[in-house]
Design a protein around this motif. Structure first.
Motif, PDB file in Angstrom:
ATOM      1  N   ASN A   1       0.850  -1.190   0.000  1.00 27.46           N
ATOM      2  CA  ASN A   1       0.000   0.000   0.000  1.00 27.46           C
ATOM      3  C   ASN A   1       0.886   1.241   0.000  1.00 27.46           C
ATOM      4  OD1 ASN A   1      -2.157   1.772   0.213  1.00 27.46           O
ATOM      5  ND2 ASN A   1      -2.230   1.617   2.450  1.00 27.46           N
ATOM      6  N   ALA A   2       1.095   1.809  -1.168  1.00 27.12           N
ATOM      7  CA  ALA A   2       1.974   2.974  -1.314  1.00 27.12           C
ATOM      8  C   ALA A   2       1.143   4.245  -1.320  1.00 27.12           C
ATOM      9  CB  ALA A   2       2.779   2.864  -2.605  1.00 27.12           C
ATOM     10  N   GLU A   3       1.580   5.231  -0.548  1.00 27.81           N
ATOM     11  CA  GLU A   3       0.872   6.510  -0.458  1.00 27.81           C
ATOM     12  C   GLU A   3       1.764   7.628  -0.992  1.00 27.81           C
ATOM     13  OE1 GLU A   3      -1.477   7.056   3.298  1.00 27.81           O
ATOM     14  OE2 GLU A   3      -0.269   5.339   3.935  1.00 27.81           O
ATOM     15  N   ILE A   4       1.212   8.414  -1.906  1.00 29.32           N
ATOM     16  CA  ILE A   4       1.950   9.528  -2.498  1.00 29.32           C
ATOM     17  C   ILE A   4       1.679  10.802  -1.696  1.00 29.32           C
ATOM     18  CG2 ILE A   4       1.997  11.077  -4.498  1.00 29.32           C
ATOM     19  CD1 ILE A   4       1.885   8.768  -6.312  1.00 29.32           C
ATOM     20  N   GLU A   5       2.739  11.613  -1.520  1.00 23.82           N
ATOM     21  CA  GLU A   5       2.630  12.895  -0.826  1.00 23.82           C
ATOM     22  C   GLU A   5       2.020  12.756   0.564  1.00 23.82           C
ATOM     23  OE1 GLU A   5       3.992  15.654  -1.966  1.00 23.82           O
ATOM     24  OE2 GLU A   5       4.657  14.568  -3.735  1.00 23.82           O
ATOM     25  N   LYS A   6       2.443  11.740   1.290  1.00 23.87           N
ATOM     26  CA  LYS A   6       1.915  11.519   2.644  1.00 23.87           C
ATOM     27  C   LYS A   6       2.628  12.439   3.634  1.00 23.87           C
ATOM     28  CE  LYS A   6       1.238   7.981   6.223  1.00 23.87           C
ATOM     29  NZ  LYS A   6      -0.197   8.256   6.393  1.00 23.87           N
ATOM     30  N   VAL A   7       1.850  13.168   4.417  1.00 22.06           N
ATOM     31  CA  VAL A   7       2.408  14.040   5.444  1.00 22.06           C
ATOM     32  C   VAL A   7       2.758  13.193   6.669  1.00 22.06           C
ATOM     33  CG1 VAL A   7       1.983  16.001   6.964  1.00 22.06           C
ATOM     34  CG2 VAL A   7       1.093  16.014   4.623  1.00 22.06           C
ATOM     35  N   LEU A   8       3.993  13.337   7.160  1.00 22.57           N
ATOM     36  CA  LEU A   8       4.472  12.553   8.297  1.00 22.57           C
ATOM     37  C   LEU A   8       4.676  13.492   9.491  1.00 22.57           C
ATOM     38  CD1 LEU A   8       7.095  10.411   6.361  1.00 22.57           C
ATOM     39  CD2 LEU A   8       4.736   9.794   6.913  1.00 22.57           C
ATOM     40  N   PRO A   9       3.711  13.575  10.395  1.00 22.08           N
ATOM     41  CA  PRO A   9       3.786  14.515  11.531  1.00 22.08           C
ATOM     42  C   PRO A   9       5.024  14.305  12.405  1.00 22.08           C
ATOM     43  CG  PRO A   9       1.567  13.621  11.304  1.00 22.08           C
ATOM     44  CD  PRO A   9       2.442  12.827  10.377  1.00 22.08           C
ATOM     45  N   LYS A  10       5.417  13.047  12.635  1.00 23.26           N
ATOM     46  CA  LYS A  10       6.562  12.775  13.505  1.00 23.26           C
ATOM     47  C   LYS A  10       7.894  13.176  12.864  1.00 23.26           C
ATOM     48  CE  LYS A  10       4.417   8.984  16.060  1.00 23.26           C
ATOM     49  NZ  LYS A  10       4.522   7.554  16.462  1.00 23.26           N
ATOM     50  N   ALA A  11       7.874  13.419  11.562  1.00 23.24           N
ATOM     51  CA  ALA A  11       9.095  13.826  10.851  1.00 23.24           C
ATOM     52  C   ALA A  11       9.010  15.294  10.460  1.00 23.24           C
ATOM     53  CB  ALA A  11       9.313  12.954   9.618  1.00 23.24           C
ATOM     54  N   GLY A  12       8.534  16.112  11.365  1.00 29.27           N
ATOM     55  CA  GLY A  12       8.448  17.543  11.109  1.00 29.27           C
ATOM     56  C   GLY A  12       7.406  17.922  10.079  1.00 29.27           C
ATOM     57  N   LYS A  13       6.368  17.082   9.927  1.00 35.45           N
ATOM     58  CA  LYS A  13       5.299  17.294   8.943  1.00 35.45           C
ATOM     59  C   LYS A  13       5.844  17.357   7.511  1.00 35.45           C
ATOM     60  CE  LYS A  13       2.149  19.651  12.127  1.00 35.45           C
ATOM     61  NZ  LYS A  13       1.320  20.848  12.356  1.00 35.45           N
ATOM     62  N   GLN A  14       6.941  16.634   7.285  1.00 36.50           N
ATOM     63  CA  GLN A  14       7.459  16.572   5.916  1.00 36.50           C
ATOM     64  C   GLN A  14       6.506  15.754   5.042  1.00 36.50           C
ATOM     65  OE1 GLN A  14      12.023  16.731   5.383  1.00 36.50           O
ATOM     66  NE2 GLN A  14      11.707  15.196   6.967  1.00 36.50           N
ATOM     67  N   ARG A  15       6.482  16.108   3.773  1.00 34.58           N
ATOM     68  CA  ARG A  15       5.617  15.413   2.823  1.00 34.58           C
ATOM     69  C   ARG A  15       6.478  14.444   2.014  1.00 34.58           C
ATOM     70  NH1 ARG A  15       0.609  17.048   0.935  1.00 34.58           N
ATOM     71  NH2 ARG A  15       0.962  19.106   1.855  1.00 34.58           N
ATOM     72  N   ALA A  16       6.340  13.156   2.296  1.00 31.99           N
ATOM     73  CA  ALA A  16       7.138  12.139   1.610  1.00 31.99           C
ATOM     74  C   ALA A  16       6.617  11.930   0.191  1.00 31.99           C
ATOM     75  CB  ALA A  16       7.094  10.823   2.370  1.00 31.99           C
ATOM     76  N   ASP A  17       7.517  11.824  -0.778  1.00 33.33           N
ATOM     77  CA  ASP A  17       7.088  11.523  -2.149  1.00 33.33           C
ATOM     78  C   ASP A  17       6.277  10.237  -2.174  1.00 33.33           C
ATOM     79  OD1 ASP A  17       8.049  13.698  -3.504  1.00 33.33           O
ATOM     80  OD2 ASP A  17       9.992  12.820  -3.955  1.00 33.33           O
ATOM     81  N   ILE A  18       6.826   9.187  -1.560  1.00 32.66           N
ATOM     82  CA  ILE A  18       6.121   7.907  -1.445  1.00 32.66           C
ATOM     83  C   ILE A  18       6.400   7.346  -0.054  1.00 32.66           C
ATOM     84  CG2 ILE A  18       5.874   5.547  -2.327  1.00 32.66           C
ATOM     85  CD1 ILE A  18       6.888   6.543  -5.019  1.00 32.66           C
ATOM     86  N   TYR A  19       5.345   6.941   0.626  1.00 33.96           N
ATOM     87  CA  TYR A  19       5.505   6.249   1.905  1.00 33.96           C
ATOM     88  C   TYR A  19       4.930   4.854   1.757  1.00 33.96           C
ATOM     89  CZ  TYR A  19       4.697   4.519   6.575  1.00 33.96           C
ATOM     90  OH  TYR A  19       4.684   3.716   7.679  1.00 33.96           O
ATOM     91  N   VAL A  20       5.676   3.853   2.247  1.00 33.33           N
ATOM     92  CA  VAL A  20       5.208   2.473   2.164  1.00 33.33           C
ATOM     93  C   VAL A  20       5.776   1.695   3.345  1.00 33.33           C
ATOM     94  CG1 VAL A  20       7.153   1.829   0.667  1.00 33.33           C
ATOM     95  CG2 VAL A  20       5.091   0.409   0.692  1.00 33.33           C
ATOM     96  N   SER A  21       4.958   0.818   3.905  1.00 30.47           N
ATOM     97  CA  SER A  21       5.396  -0.080   4.968  1.00 30.47           C
ATOM     98  C   SER A  21       5.770  -1.407   4.320  1.00 30.47           C
ATOM     99  CB  SER A  21       4.281  -0.278   5.996  1.00 30.47           C
ATOM    100  OG  SER A  21       4.699  -1.192   6.993  1.00 30.47           O
ATOM    101  N   MET A  22       7.019  -1.840   4.558  1.00 26.11           N
ATOM    102  CA  MET A  22       7.522  -3.053   3.920  1.00 26.11           C
ATOM    103  C   MET A  22       8.159  -3.951   4.974  1.00 26.11           C
ATOM    104  SD  MET A  22       9.336  -1.205   0.620  1.00 26.11           S
ATOM    105  CE  MET A  22       9.482  -2.684  -0.367  1.00 26.11           C
ATOM    106  N   GLN A  23       7.469  -5.039   5.286  1.00 29.02           N
ATOM    107  CA  GLN A  23       7.965  -6.045   6.229  1.00 29.02           C
ATOM    108  C   GLN A  23       8.464  -5.417   7.530  1.00 29.02           C
ATOM    109  OE1 GLN A  23      10.498  -9.055   4.532  1.00 29.02           O
ATOM    110  NE2 GLN A  23       9.414  -9.074   2.585  1.00 29.02           N
ATOM    111  N   GLY A  24       7.633  -4.560   8.086  1.00 33.69           N
ATOM    112  CA  GLY A  24       7.948  -3.948   9.367  1.00 33.69           C
ATOM    113  C   GLY A  24       8.785  -2.690   9.280  1.00 33.69           C
ATOM    114  N   LYS A  25       9.275  -2.348   8.114  1.00 29.00           N
ATOM    115  CA  LYS A  25      10.080  -1.134   7.937  1.00 29.00           C
ATOM    116  C   LYS A  25       9.196   0.006   7.433  1.00 29.00           C
ATOM    117  CE  LYS A  25      14.283  -3.673   6.560  1.00 29.00           C
ATOM    118  NZ  LYS A  25      15.133  -3.396   7.718  1.00 29.00           N
ATOM    119  N   LYS A  26       9.357   1.169   8.051  1.00 24.26           N
ATOM    120  CA  LYS A  26       8.661   2.374   7.576  1.00 24.26           C
ATOM    121  C   LYS A  26       9.581   3.049   6.557  1.00 24.26           C
ATOM    122  CE  LYS A  26       8.241   4.219  11.638  1.00 24.26           C
ATOM    123  NZ  LYS A  26       7.845   5.188  12.698  1.00 24.26           N
ATOM    124  N   VAL A  27       9.231   2.937   5.298  1.00 26.20           N
ATOM    125  CA  VAL A  27      10.130   3.347   4.216  1.00 26.20           C
ATOM    126  C   VAL A  27       9.603   4.608   3.541  1.00 26.20           C
ATOM    127  CG1 VAL A  27      11.261   2.662   2.061  1.00 26.20           C
ATOM    128  CG2 VAL A  27      10.805   0.949   3.836  1.00 26.20           C
TER     129      VAL A  27
END
Length: 395
Positions: free
Chosen positions: A89-115
Motif C-alpha cells: 500500500n503505497a501513499e503519495i505525498e503523505k504528510v508525516l507529523p513525527k518527521a516535522g510534517k514533511q511530505r514524503a514523495d512515497i511512503y510504504v510499509s515493507m515487512q515492518g520497515k517504515k520506508v
C-alpha cells in the motif's frame, strides 16, 4: 505531459496509448486523468513532428499541481504502481507529523520497515538535505533517495553532483537507485570507481518490474561487475595517468599544496607521483579530491617506516579532518564511507607488498614506496601496476 492515470488510477504513457503498444484494458480506456489536477486529458500528437502527449480537455492553469517536473512525477507514479502491483500500500505525498510534517514523495510499509522514497531530480541545497534526512531518521523512517536519469547507457562516466551523492547507500554494499526515464525502468547503480577528482565510472543494472520491491531495496546480493565497465576502467585509467604525468600543474589546489612539499624535497613536481598513488578505488567514498593527491597524502604520512602499524580508525578520522580535502554530502555517515574507501586502497597496497594486514583494521608497513624515479620508469611502473591490478581483481 507524457503520462496520465487511467480509470483505475494506474500510470499510462501517451505513446503507448497512441500506438496501443501495451494492449489490455489499461490502454483501451477512453478516460484519462491528469495526475496533477485530476481533470480529464486526452492523447494528441504522435506524428514525426509532435511527440504523443496528454493534453487537458478544458482550459486550466495546471502545471503538474505542485511544481514537480514531468520526469519527477513520472518516476513517482511508476514506483507507486510497481509497489501496488506487488501488494504494498503505497501513499503519495503523505504528510508525516513525527518527521516535522514533511511530505514524503512515497511512503510504504515493507515487512515492518517504515520506508520513505524520495525522488530527487532538481538541485537540493546541502543544509536542506541534511535537515530532511535527520528528521526522517529521528522519526524512525528508512529513507531511500532515488535519482532520475535520462541516458540509456550501461556504463556511465560522470562528475558526481550533490544530487548524485545523496542517493548513495552503504549497507549491505555500496549502491544507489535511480529511475531511467529513457526506458521507464528503475535501476541500481554499483561499482563506482574514482579515477580523478569527483569523476566516477559506474554501471547500472535494470530492475525487472516483476521483482519484489523489498528484495530490490534491501537486497544483499551485489550485481556482477560487467565486462564493459572493466574495459572502460582500464582505458580511462591509462589515459588519465598519462595526462597527469605530462602536463605542468598551473593552478595548485589546497589539497595539492598539502603533498607538494614532499615531492619538492626530492626535487620533483606533482607529475612524479608513484604508480601506486593513482589506483582506481571501487566504492564511493564521497571524496572530491583527486586520486593521486589523497593517495599520496596517505603514503606520505603513514607508509614511510618499515614495521610501523597503521590503524584504520585514526587514519580515517585524520583524513576526514583534513580541511584541504573536499567531500560531497552523503545520506550515510561520512566517516563510514571514507573508511570504506581508504580500506579498499590499503588492501590494494597489501596486494602489491607495500603493507601487510595484521588485523581487520590494522596494517603493517612492509616496504615504503620509492618516490624519486625518472619519468620513463614511472610510465613503466604504470603499465606494471595496471597489469597486476587486472589479475588481482579480475578486471
Amino acid at each position: 505531459m507524457y503520462t496520465a492515470l487511467n480509470d483505475k488510477g494506474k500510470i499510462v504513457h501517451a505513446a503507448d496509448v497512441k500506438n496501443n503498444q501495451k494492449g489490455g484494458p489499461a490502454y483501451d480506456s477512453e478516460h484519462f486523468k491528469c495526475p496533477g489536477c485530476g481533470n480529464e486529458v486526452y492523447v494528441r500528437g504522435g506524428s514525426i513532428y509532435v511527440k504523443a502527449h496528454f493534453a487537458h480537455r478544458i482550459f486550466t492553469s495546471c502545471n503538474g499541481g505542485d511544481g514537480e517536473s514531468l520526469k519527477h512525477k513520472e518516476a513517482k507514479l511508476f514506483i507507486k504502481t510497481w509497489l501496488e502491483q506487488s501488494g504494498y500500500n503505497a501513499e503519495i505525498e503523505k504528510v508525516l507529523p513525527k518527521a516535522g510534517k514533511q511530505r514524503a514523495d512515497i511512503y510504504v510499509s515493507m515487512q515492518g520497515k517504515k520506508v520513505v522514497l524520495e525522488i530527487q531530480r532538481s538541485f537540493l541545497d546541502e543544509q536542506q538535505f541534511y535537515k530532511r534526512q535527520l528528521l526522517y531518521e529521528k522519526a524512525g523512517y528508512t529513507v531511500i533517495w532515488i535519482g532520475v536519469r535520462e541516458e540509456n547507457q550501461e556504463v556511465y562516466r560522470k562528475r558526481l553532483s550533490v544530487l548524485d551523492s545523496i542517493c548513495f547507500r552503504l549497507f549491505p554494499f555500496m549502491h544507489a537507485f535511480s529511475y531511467n526515464s529513457a526506458c521507464r525502468k528503475l535501476q541500481i547503480e554499483t561499482a563506482h570507481t574514482q579515477l580523478q577528482g569527483g569523476v566516477f565510472l559506474f554501471q547500472r543494472t535494470l530492475i525487472s518490474d516483476t521483482q519484489n520491491p523489498y528484495d530490490c531495496f534491501f537486497s544483499e546480493e551485489v550485481p556482477a561487475l560487467q565486462e564493459k565497465i572493466s574495459m572502460r576502467i582500464e582505458q580511462e585509467w591509462k589515459k588519465k595517468a598519462a595526462a597527469k604525468r605530462g602536463y605542468p600543474r598551473k593552478n595548485i589546489t589546497q589539497a595539492e599544496n598539502e603533498v607538494l612539499p614532499y615531492y619538492l624535497n626530492h626535487r620533483l613536481n606533482l607529475n612524479y607521483f608513484p604508480a601506486l598513488c593513482h589506483i582506481p578505488v571501487c566504492g564511493f567514498s564521497g571524496i572530491r579530491t583527486s586520486v593521486e593527491v589523497w593517495q599520496s597524502w596517505i603514503i606520505i604520512h603513514y607508509v614511510q617506516k618499515p614495521g610501523e602499524k597503521i590503524s584504520l580508525t585514526p587514519l580515517t578520522k585524520a583524513f576526514e579532518n583534513q580541511r584541504s580535502f573536499t567531500f560531497l554530502p552523503l545520506a550515510e555517515h561520512r566517516r563510514n564511507l571514507i573508511r570504506r574507501g581508504i580500506l579498499n586502497y590499503l588492501l590494494v597496497l597489501a596486494e602489491f607488498g607495500a603493507l601487510r594486514r595484521v588485523y581487520p583494521g590494522i596494517f603493517e608497513v612492509i616496504k615504503p614506496l620509492t618516490v624519486k624515479k625518472p619519468l620513463e620508469q614511472l610510465f613503466a611502473d604504470d603499465e606494471y601496476v595496471r597489469g597486476k591490478w587486472k589479475l588481482l581483481f579480475r578486471v
